[in-house]
Design a protein around this motif. Structure first.
Motif, PDB file in Angstrom:
ATOM      1  N   ALA A 256       5.349   8.719  -9.119  1.00 42.35           N
ATOM      2  CA  ALA A 256       4.662   8.551  -7.835  1.00 42.35           C
ATOM      3  C   ALA A 256       3.445   9.459  -7.746  1.00 42.35           C
ATOM      4  O   ALA A 256       2.392   9.064  -7.222  1.00 42.35           O
ATOM      5  N   ALA A 257       3.552  10.664  -8.280  1.00 39.40           N
ATOM      6  CA  ALA A 257       2.418  11.597  -8.269  1.00 39.40           C
ATOM      7  C   ALA A 257       1.264  11.051  -9.103  1.00 39.40           C
ATOM      8  O   ALA A 257       0.089  11.173  -8.718  1.00 39.40           O
TER       9      ALA A 257
ATOM     10  N   HIS B 252       0.836  -1.201   0.000  1.00 40.13           N
ATOM     11  CA  HIS B 252       0.000   0.000   0.000  1.00 40.13           C
ATOM     12  C   HIS B 252       0.874   1.255   0.000  1.00 40.13           C
ATOM     13  O   HIS B 252       0.390   2.362   0.203  1.00 40.13           O
ATOM     14  N   SER B 253       2.187   1.066  -0.226  1.00 37.87           N
ATOM     15  CA  SER B 253       3.138   2.179  -0.281  1.00 37.87           C
ATOM     16  C   SER B 253       3.411   2.553  -1.726  1.00 37.87           C
ATOM     17  O   SER B 253       3.913   1.735  -2.509  1.00 37.87           O
ATOM     18  N   VAL B 254       3.110   3.791  -2.097  1.00 32.62           N
ATOM     19  CA  VAL B 254       3.363   4.261  -3.453  1.00 32.62           C
ATOM     20  C   VAL B 254       4.849   4.184  -3.775  1.00 32.62           C
ATOM     21  O   VAL B 254       5.249   3.698  -4.841  1.00 32.62           O
ATOM     22  N   TYR B 255       5.688   4.663  -2.861  1.00 33.29           N
ATOM     23  CA  TYR B 255       7.127   4.692  -3.125  1.00 33.29           C
ATOM     24  C   TYR B 255       7.694   3.285  -3.284  1.00 33.29           C
ATOM     25  O   TYR B 255       8.537   3.035  -4.148  1.00 33.29           O
TER      26      TYR B 255
ATOM     27  N   LEU C 290      -4.977   6.654  -7.306  1.00 31.14           N
ATOM     28  CA  LEU C 290      -5.576   6.228  -6.048  1.00 31.14           C
ATOM     29  C   LEU C 290      -6.673   7.196  -5.618  1.00 31.14           C
ATOM     30  O   LEU C 290      -7.728   6.797  -5.132  1.00 31.14           O
ATOM     31  N   GLY C 291      -6.422   8.493  -5.819  1.00 32.50           N
ATOM     32  CA  GLY C 291      -7.416   9.500  -5.432  1.00 32.50           C
ATOM     33  C   GLY C 291      -8.680   9.417  -6.249  1.00 32.50           C
ATOM     34  O   GLY C 291      -9.792   9.600  -5.737  1.00 32.50           O
TER      35      GLY C 291
ATOM     36  N   MET D  64       0.634   7.871  -9.609  1.00 32.02           N
ATOM     37  CA  MET D  64       0.055   6.773  -8.833  1.00 32.02           C
ATOM     38  C   MET D  64      -0.911   7.310  -7.781  1.00 32.02           C
ATOM     39  O   MET D  64      -2.004   6.775  -7.580  1.00 32.02           O
ATOM     40  N   ARG D  65      -0.487   8.371  -7.098  1.00 33.76           N
ATOM     41  CA  ARG D  65      -1.371   8.969  -6.088  1.00 33.76           C
ATOM     42  C   ARG D  65      -2.634   9.526  -6.735  1.00 33.76           C
ATOM     43  O   ARG D  65      -3.734   9.460  -6.148  1.00 33.76           O
TER      44      ARG D  65
ATOM     45  N   THR E  12     -10.569   5.595  -5.225  1.00 31.29           N
ATOM     46  CA  THR E  12     -11.030   5.180  -3.905  1.00 31.29           C
ATOM     47  C   THR E  12     -12.345   5.843  -3.542  1.00 31.29           C
ATOM     48  O   THR E  12     -12.678   6.911  -4.013  1.00 31.29           O
TER      49      THR E  12
ATOM     50  N   VAL F  19      -2.761  -0.578 -10.150  1.00 31.06           N
ATOM     51  CA  VAL F  19      -3.430   0.186  -9.091  1.00 31.06           C
ATOM     52  C   VAL F  19      -4.863  -0.296  -8.968  1.00 31.06           C
ATOM     53  O   VAL F  19      -5.604  -0.334  -9.959  1.00 31.06           O
TER      54      VAL F  19
END
Length: 259
Positions: free
Chosen positions: A246-247, A198-201, A253-254, A249-250, A257, A212
Motif C-alpha cells: 500500500a505504501a 480511488h481507495s489504495v486499500y 500516486l504521489g 501504491m501511495r 499526480t 496506477v
C-alpha cells in the motif's frame, strides 16, 4: 499462449468541445490475464472510468488498439461477454430484486439463458441474497442493492466483469464486507474483473494486479502484481506485507499526480 482477456496498446482518448480539447487518457498500455483481477487506481479525474468505458465499447479511443477476450470491444459487447456494475445500483424501484436481475433478458429480447448459466435466483444466492428475491429496492440496504446489481451483471455468465467504483458510496463496514464477498464471487465464477477505485486499500486487497493512473492527462504511473495469498481475510491489511505494498501504491500516486 493464451490471449489476454483485456489488452490495451497505446490508448489515448480526447474529448473535443467548442473551446478546447481535453486529453482524458494518454498512451495507456496494459493487459489483464484471463481470470485475473485488476484494480484501476488513481485520483479523481485521471481517466479510470473513461478507460473502463473504452473496454466496454461505450467510448471509442482516439488512438491505440484494444482487444477484449481476443476480439474487438464491440464484438465482445454484442456477444454479451461483458457485465458492467456502476457506482449506483440503478435498480428499478417497481421491480423486485429477482425481477431486476431478470431485466437484461427482457431488454435483450430473449428470455433464454446460455446453457449451463446460473439462473437469476441462483445468482441472488451467489451474492448472499437468498430469501430476498421478492423484496423491492426500498426494502434493501445500500449494500444489498449493490449485490442485486452485481447479480444482474453476472446474468448469462459474462467472462469479463467491469466495475466502476461500485462500493464508493457505501459506509466502511459495508464496503469491507462486500470486498470480501467480491473476492469470493470472483473465485466461484472464474470471471475476469476490471475494478475502478480511488481507495489504495481496496485496490490492493481485491486485486492480483494494480494499474496506477496519474492525472492530467491519465497516464500509467505503475503496473504491479500483488504478491499476497489467494485467501485474504480483512486482517491481511494489518500485515507488514500489505502495508508495504500500500505504501508503494501511495508513492506511485504521489509521483504521478499534478494536483
Amino acid at each position: 499462449m493464451t490471449a489476454p482477456a483485456v489488452d490495451c496498446r497505446h490508448v489515448s482518448v480526447r474529448f473535443l468541445s467548442e473551446r478546447r480539447t481535453v486529453t482524458a487518457l494518454d498512451d495507456v498500455s496494459f493487459s489483464v490475464e484471463p481470470g485475473g483481477f485488476t484494480s484501476l487506481l488513481g485520483p479523481s479525474g485521471c481517466g479510470k472510468s473513461t478507460l473502463l468505458r473504452v473496454v466496454a465499447d461505450l467510448i471509442a479511443p482516439s488512438e491505440g488498439d484494444v482487444t477484449v477476450l481476443g476480439t474487438s470491444p464491440e464484438e465482445a459487447r454484442k456477444a454479451r461477454a461483458l457485465g458492467f456494475v456502476f457506482q449506483d445500483a440503478a435498480l428499478l424501484p417497481w421491480r423486485t430484486a429477482l425481477q431486476n436481475v431478470e431485466l437484461p433478458l427482457e431488454v435483450g429480447g430473449t428470455r433464454a439463458l446460455p446453457k449451463g448459466s446460473a439462473t437469476p435466483k441462483e445468482l441472488l444466492a451467489l451474492v448472499g441474497l437468498a430469501g430476498w428475491e421478492n423484496s423491492f429496492p426500498h426494502e434493501l440496504s445500500g449494500g444489498m442493492r449493490q449485490r442485486v446489481a452485481i447479480a444482474r451483471a453476472l446474468l448469462g455468465g459474462p467472462r469479463l466483469l467491469l466495475m466502476d467504483e461500485p462500493f464508493g458510496a457505501l459506509d466502511e463496514i459495508t464496503r469491507d464486507r462486500l470486498n470480501e464477498e467480491l473476492r469470493r464471487i470472483w473465485t466461484e465464477t472464474g470471471a475476469t474483473i476490471l475494478f475502478v477505485t480511488h481507495s489504495v486499500y481496496e485496490a490492493v486487497f481485491l486485486a492480483d494486479q494494480v494499474l496506477v493512473l496519474s492525472a492530467n492527462p491519465g497516464r500509467v504511473a505503475a503496473v504491479e502484481k500483488i504478491d499476497l495469498p489467494k485467501a485474504r481475510p480483512l486482517s491481511i491489511r494489518e500485515t507488514p506485507e500489505f502495508v508495504a505494498i500500500a505504501a508503494r501504491m501511495r508513492g506511485y500516486l504521489g509521483k504521478g499526480t499534478h494536483e
